[in-house]
Enzyme design. Structure first.
Site, mmCIF file in Angstrom:
data_model
loop_
_atom_site.group_PDB
_atom_site.id
_atom_site.type_symbol
_atom_site.label_atom_id
_atom_site.label_comp_id
_atom_site.label_asym_id
_atom_site.label_seq_id
_atom_site.Cartn_x
_atom_site.Cartn_y
_atom_site.Cartn_z
ATOM 1 C CD GLU A 1 -0.846 -0.369 3.845
ATOM 2 O OE1 GLU A 1 -1.565 0.527 4.172
ATOM 3 O OE2 GLU A 1 -0.680 -1.561 4.119
ATOM 4 C CE LYS B 1 7.108 5.552 5.422
ATOM 5 N NZ LYS B 1 6.872 6.690 5.898
ATOM 6 C CG ASP C 1 5.516 12.903 2.864
ATOM 7 O OD1 ASP C 1 5.471 12.379 3.905
ATOM 8 O OD2 ASP C 1 6.167 13.368 2.205
ATOM 9 C CE1 TYR D 1 -0.611 3.810 9.069
ATOM 10 C CE2 TYR D 1 -1.368 5.170 7.560
ATOM 11 C CZ TYR D 1 -0.643 4.907 8.720
ATOM 12 O OH TYR D 1 0.413 5.875 9.186
ATOM 13 C CE LYS E 1 10.987 6.811 3.094
ATOM 14 N NZ LYS E 1 11.735 7.114 4.115
ATOM 15 C CB CYS F 1 27.046 41.519 6.815
ATOM 16 S SG CYS F 1 25.290 41.307 6.919
ATOM 17 C CB CYS G 1 24.152 45.284 8.674
ATOM 18 S SG CYS G 1 25.532 44.443 9.176
ATOM 19 C CB CYS H 1 26.902 39.437 9.672
ATOM 20 S SG CYS H 1 26.678 41.098 10.306
ATOM 21 C CB CYS I 1 22.982 42.832 11.219
ATOM 22 S SG CYS I 1 22.668 41.977 9.719
HETATM 23 S S1 IVH Z 1 2.089 1.053 8.918
HETATM 24 C C1 IVH Z 1 3.424 -0.744 12.931
HETATM 25 N N1 IVH Z 1 1.244 1.960 6.623
HETATM 26 O O1 IVH Z 1 4.928 5.805 8.092
HETATM 27 C C2 IVH Z 1 3.460 -0.069 11.467
HETATM 28 N N2 IVH Z 1 2.506 3.352 7.914
HETATM 29 O O2 IVH Z 1 7.657 4.972 9.138
HETATM 30 C C3 IVH Z 1 2.638 0.994 11.538
HETATM 31 N N3 IVH Z 1 2.762 5.638 6.949
HETATM 32 O O3 IVH Z 1 4.507 6.547 11.420
HETATM 33 C C4 IVH Z 1 2.837 1.707 10.454
HETATM 34 N N4 IVH Z 1 1.604 5.262 5.256
HETATM 35 O O4 IVH Z 1 3.118 7.637 9.736
HETATM 36 C C5 IVH Z 1 1.989 2.358 7.825
HETATM 37 N N5 IVH Z 1 0.385 2.840 4.814
HETATM 38 C C6 IVH Z 1 0.948 2.938 5.906
HETATM 39 C C7 IVH Z 1 1.738 4.190 5.708
HETATM 40 C C8 IVH Z 1 2.437 4.364 7.142
HETATM 41 C C9 IVH Z 1 2.115 6.252 5.950
HETATM 42 C C10 IVH Z 1 3.754 6.447 8.021
HETATM 43 C C11 IVH Z 1 3.142 6.255 9.421
HETATM 44 C C12 IVH Z 1 4.247 5.714 10.242
HETATM 45 C C13 IVH Z 1 5.426 5.765 9.289
HETATM 46 C C14 IVH Z 1 6.509 4.774 9.745
#
Ligand code: IVH
Length: 713
Positions: free
Chosen positions: A127, A129, A131, A239, A327, A432, A435, A456, A462
């Site tokens: 799934e 991740k 941000d 999630y 990542k 600087c 100033c 500076c 400044c």
């Molecule tokens: S699972 C025990 N699933 O990533 C594991 N985390 O580095 C619980 N995050 O603090 C996390 N999308 O804020 C999980 N699909 C996803 C995620 C996710 C973003 C973030 C989350 C967590 C961090 C972990």
């Protein structure tokens, strides 16, 4: 079909429920626009109509009244600060994989741990991740009780009021047979569209723009005024889970499907795979789709699907053994270095910024990049990592830049083959730009190398540093002026009322002559203005060390300020002595470093500060307004009071620190080196060059017993 125009009497239970939800969302939105944004989108009459309709439906269908019904909410909650919330089960983080092989290794590791052979199917979910920032939602008897941020993983902040304004977060779980305790975890985020719209609004209001959706989402969730949170269209993907009084499923996929039934949003890109290579292919598909997604993601998370296996796998310190975050690689591109701008930070550090020919990197236009410092441009590097040490940067060069998440883009490399005669080296300024004072690189006493940062030295004049300096000047350990805090510094500076420290003390006089009086300013009145001016006057007599510390001279902390105050005893004397410094050879420098605890770094910093005419001018203006008071010389009747004493050799009846403290208590100054100004040298056995010098200079000397006799012990 929308129910918005259907008469209340004609609604059936199902359409009434939908309509109540629509009204709750709409009213929340309009409340927020009105309360937090000062930007109502509809007339008061239209708004009242929404509320009346909501109430009318609730009267006909009382069983459908929502937990978050607008009729039960009066305005928004404003808090002083968030309460702490302890997580029943810690919120963990994830281990990272940076390439496909790391993922294969993850699969192998899990199999090894579980003793599964290569033929056995191991199902993994994948799934995106997201941000954003993670949030834990605790439901008891199906009702939202507490929403808490991750914090340090064990304890977060209770942001329940704010979470209630997020429409993706149900206040009551849907469906039957809901476990007594349900903790849902997921990510709060902001879409690109909402982020852009918010910035359009900020720009229209002349406010600073937000940097990226993630920080904005975090900032929005952590607003003390929930009306502000409500005005930000935050979203939430579920999630994971924390405490559950009963488990509704035995797989990751099953749990997430259950969350959807309870009323949560789950990510549509979540999928399950039975072999690692297909999963990796899926990752690369998401990677290419990444820039067209409506929100930011920074990788793909894989989890072992079977909860029984998850249980067996367990955790390693802060992350589960059954999951990993794959990542995305940082994004790179080549462009041209058009120029280098120098910015002066609030502490006086000069920071170079690369101006680049605009280029699209992974969907984001990049126009500048950090260059860190002077050495970085020159290609002298302790810039660590993967960066380009050994190559200088010239204006006109082709450079490779890297963007990773929300960090400021970096320059990774220079293409020396593309360099033609037209590229120009950059002359790093020694003045600087804000100033005109000298900008200097400190020499590190330990390494003997020049510090990488050029600073500076115009601390008191400044403009880039002014607010920071003022803030320091009025702070608790410096002048500590009651009612003159960060807010007043900001406001007075922005209005040109107080531009430097000396201006604080001419405020009364200027106010008397001014047409725009302090008392007429917004938020001020006769009493508060008079109080502030009195509070300022009360600090016209100030301890010398507070005065010295307040100047904010680099390396002159509270202790150094105290030591200087004790030895020099007078602000004007300090000014003269500091201005007399001319490098380490000069007598003034030697006298200064003779003070215990003061070394070359402090001396260099003081010399630079007092070499700037602008600083000296403000210093003198301050002395005109103020009366710094010398520290009281304790026991001034003691025979050593006011004397400068040097202890040398090995003392037998007291430690060096004891000796120093004793002498100081008696009003003496203790110095580390012998000069003409030394009054007495106390020499223990083994005394060498200092004793010799004292004898040469005709300075009085005594042994330890002589010392005790002298002070009458
Ligand atoms: S699972 C025990 N699933 O990533 C594991 N985390 O580095 C619980 N995050 O603090 C996390 N999308 O804020 C999980 N699909 C996803 C995620 C996710 C973003 C973030 C989350 C967590 C961090 C972990």
């Amino acid at each position: 079909m929308s129910n918005a125009n259907v008469l209340v009497d004609e609604l059936d239970s199902k359409s009434a429920k939908v309509e109540l939800e629509r009204l709750a969302v709409a009213i929340l939105h309009h409340d927020a626009q009105y309360y937090a944004e000062d930007a109502p989108e509809i007339s008061d009459a239209e708004y009242d109509q929404l509320r009346r309709r909501n109430l009318a439906i609730e009267q006909v269908f009382p069983e459908l009244v929502r937990e978050d019904s607008p009729s039960s909410r009066v305005g928004f909650v404003v808090l002083d600060k968030f309460e702490k919330a302890t997580h029943a089960i810690p919120m963990l983080s994830l281990d990272n994989a940076f390439n496909d092989d790391d993922v294969r290794e993850f699969d192998a590791r899990v199999r090894r741990f579980l003793k599964l052979d290569a033929e056995t199917v191991l199902s993994l979910t994948a799934e995106p991740k997201i941000d954003g920032l993670s949030l834990s939602l605790r439901y008891e008897q199906g009702k939202l009780q507490i929403a808490a941020t991750r914090g340090d993983g064990s304890t977060g902040e209770n942001v329940t009021e704010n979470a209630r304004t997020i429409t993706d977060i149900p206040s009551v779980l849907n469906g039957k047979n809901i476990p007594d305790v349900v903790e849902i975890r997921g990510e709060v985020y902001l879409t690109h569209k909402a982020f852009a719209a918010l910035n359009v609004r900020m720009e229209a209001q002349g406010k600073p723009l937000y940097v990226n959706p993630r920080n904005t989402a975090a900032g929005s969730l952590r607003q003390l005024d929930s009306a502000v949170t409500a005005s930000r269209p935050l979203k939430f993907f579920a999630y994971a889970w924390g405490e559950m009084s009963a488990m509704p499923a035995d797989t990751q996929m099953g749990m997430v499907e259950q969350m959807a039934e309870w009323g949560f949003q789950i990510n549509p890109l979540m999928a399950m795979f039975e072999d690692i290579e297909t999963l990796i292919t899926h990752y690369h598909r998401i990677e290419t789709e990444r820039s067209s997604l409506p929100y930011d993601i920074d990788g793909v998370v894989y989890k072992v699907n079977d909860l029984g296996l998850q249980e067996r796998l367990g955790f390693v310190t802060r992350s589960p053994r059954w999951a990993i975050a794959h990542k995305f690689a940082a994004e790179k591109a080549w462009t041209t270095l058009l120029g280098i701008d120098i910015q002066v930070g609030r502490t006086g550090a000069l920071t170079p910024v690369a101006r680049l020919e605009p280029i699209n990197v992974g969907g984001v236009m990049v126009t500048n990049a950090t260059l860190h410092n002077q050495d970085y441009i020159a290609g002298i590097g302790n810039d660590g990592e993967q960066i380009r040490s050994g190559r200088d940067l010239r204006i006109g060069d082709r450079v490779q830049i890297q963007r990773a998440g929300d960090v400021i883009p970096q320059i990774l490399d220079v293409d020396l083959d593309k360099r033609d005669g037209s590229s120009k080296p950059f002359d790093y300024p020694e003045i600087c730009p804000a100033c005109g004072s000298h900008a200097v690189r400190e020499i590190n006493e330990k390494t003997g190398r020049a510090d990488s940062v050029r600073r500076c030295s115009g601390g008191l004049i400044c403009p880039a540093q002014a607010k920071e300096r003022l803030r320091h000047f009025v702070s608790r350990n410096a002048f500590d002026i009651e009612g003159f805090g960060v807010k007043q510094v900001e406001a007075f500076y922005d209005d040109g009322l107080v531009m430097n420290a000396a201006d604080i003390f001419t405020l009364r006089e200027r106010d008397a002559r001014s047409l725009k009086k302090l008392k007429d300013r917004e938020g001020w009145g006769t009493t508060s203005a008079a109080k502030l001016l009195d509070a300022i006057d009360a600090k016209r007599k100030i301890e010398l060390h507070r005065f010295m510390f307040g100047l904010g001279i680099r390396h002159v902390g509270q202790q150094t300020a105290k030591d200087m105050a004790k030895v020099y005893g007078d602000a004007a004397v300090i000014s003269t002595a500091m201005q007399a410094m001319d490098g380490p050879e000069s007598e003034a420098w030697q006298d200064l470093i003779a003070i215990d605890g003061i070394g070359d770094t402090v001396a260099a910093s003081l010399q630079e500060f007092f070499a700037e005419p602008g600083n000296v001018k403000v210093f003198e203006e301050l002395l005109h307004e103020l009366e710094p008071i010398a520290p009281e010389m304790a026991q001034s009747d003691s025979p050593v009071s006011g004397k400068t004493i040097v202890f040398t050799g090995s003392l037998e009846q007291m430690t060096r620190d004891e000796a120093k403290a004793m002498a100081e208590r008696l009003g003496a100054k203790v110095s580390g080196s012998v000069s003409k100004k030394t009054d007495l040298v106390v020499a223990g056995p083994g005394a060498g060059s200092k004793l010799k010098k004292a004898i040469e200079l005709g300075v009085d000397t005594v042994d330890e017993d002589g010392w005790f006799a002298l002070i009458g012990r």
